[in-house]
Structures are given as C-alpha cells and as structure tokens.
Design a protein around this motif. Structure first.
Motif, short mmCIF file in Angstrom:
data_model
loop_
_atom_site.label_atom_id
_atom_site.label_comp_id
_atom_site.label_asym_id
_atom_site.label_seq_id
_atom_site.Cartn_x
_atom_site.Cartn_y
_atom_site.Cartn_z
N GLU A 47 3.76 3.19 -1.95
CA GLU A 47 4.63 3.20 -3.12
C GLU A 47 6.09 3.45 -2.74
OE1 GLU A 47 5.09 5.31 -7.48
OE2 GLU A 47 3.56 6.02 -6.10
N ILE A 91 3.44 -5.15 -7.66
CA ILE A 91 2.12 -5.19 -7.01
C ILE A 91 1.45 -6.54 -7.24
CG2 ILE A 91 -0.23 -4.25 -7.10
CD1 ILE A 91 1.10 -1.48 -7.55
N ARG A 131 7.70 0.22 -2.03
CA ARG A 131 7.85 -0.67 -3.18
C ARG A 131 8.91 -0.21 -4.16
NH1 ARG A 131 2.39 0.20 -3.57
NH2 ARG A 131 2.73 1.25 -5.56
N VAL A 132 9.19 1.08 -4.19
CA VAL A 132 10.10 1.63 -5.19
C VAL A 132 11.47 0.94 -5.15
CG1 VAL A 132 11.05 3.54 -3.82
CG2 VAL A 132 10.79 3.78 -6.28
N ASN A 142 0.78 -1.23 0.00
CA ASN A 142 0.00 0.00 0.00
C ASN A 142 0.82 1.28 0.00
OD1 ASN A 142 -2.55 -1.22 -0.07
ND2 ASN A 142 -2.44 -1.64 2.12
N ASP A 177 6.55 -1.37 -11.27
CA ASP A 177 5.77 -1.32 -10.03
C ASP A 177 4.52 -2.19 -10.16
OD1 ASP A 177 5.31 -0.30 -7.38
OD2 ASP A 177 3.74 0.97 -8.23
N GLU A 178 3.91 -2.21 -11.34
CA GLU A 178 2.70 -3.02 -11.55
C GLU A 178 3.01 -4.51 -11.37
OE1 GLU A 178 3.70 -0.63 -13.75
OE2 GLU A 178 2.21 0.88 -13.17
#
Length: 125
Positions: free
Chosen positions: A75, A102, A78-79, A73, A98-99
């Motif tokens: 970003e 996810i 996740r980067v 949740n 990133d997709e």
C-alpha cells in the motif's frame, strides 16, 4: 488524457462463450497520464526519450510482472498513485481511489502475464 497499455500482436479471436467481444484478459489498460507517468517512474520503466510512448519486449515482461506485483501488494507504494478529486480552471479531475488503482494494476498485470506467456510485446501511448 490517458495512456493505454496494449498488446498490438494479440489475436482478436480469444472469445469466450457466444460473445466475440469478450475475452478472458484485458486487451488494453488505461491510466490517466499523471498516474501512468507516476507508475512508470515508480517501476523504473520511464522512457526518457518520450515518456508518453514506449514498448516492453517479451523478454522484459517477467521482470515487469515482479515490479507490478510489488506495487500491487504494498500500500505504501500505491499511495503515490491515489488522487483526490479537484478542479483546475474549467476542468474537473475525478481523482481515483486505492481500490481503482488496484483494479487497474490487476488488469495491467493480467495483460502483461498474457503477453509474457505468448512471447508478445506490450506497447503504451
């Protein structure tokens, strides 16, 4: 090379519809070695004895689910898992977006949720 997260005790009979090879949850989830190690480190779940192998007991899974949700949740967390494509000698690394991260995190979250609901463990290698 990649690392696979899987539930070794999961039944193989959870088929949906007429196709016995399809089920409602992922049987395993794969990450490139570098991404898996980054994720485990980010979640503070790195196995210090052998970073390429580990097990999560059923009692640990609710906490792991929460940690995965935070990465999923936010970003900014996740980067660090996103990689640009690049060449390294004779090898070409396709990277990931990133997709894609996810999607893999969602599959891992579903696998962990399935195992937690059934009191099963998760193993990775």
């Amino acid at each position: 090379m990649s690392m696979t997260f899987y539930c070794p005790e999961s039944p193989r009979t959870d088929a949906i519809g007429d196709d016995p090879n399809w089920s409602e949850f992922p049987r395993e989830c794969n990450f490139a070695n570098g991404n898996a190690l980054d994720l485990l480190s980010m979640l503070d779940l790195m196995n210090e004895d052998d970073p390429y192998y580990g097990e999560w007991e059923a009692c640990e899974l609710p906490s792991i689910q929460r940690k995965i949700m935070k990465v999923l949740n936010v970003e900014g967390k996740r980067v660090h898992l996103v990689r640009e494509p690049h060449e390294l000698g004779r090898h070409y690394h396709t990277g990931n977006t990133d997709e894609q991260i996810i999607g893999r995190l969602r599959n891992l979250q579903r696998l962990v949720a399935y195992a937690a609901q059934r009191n099963l463990m998760i193993r990775y290698s």
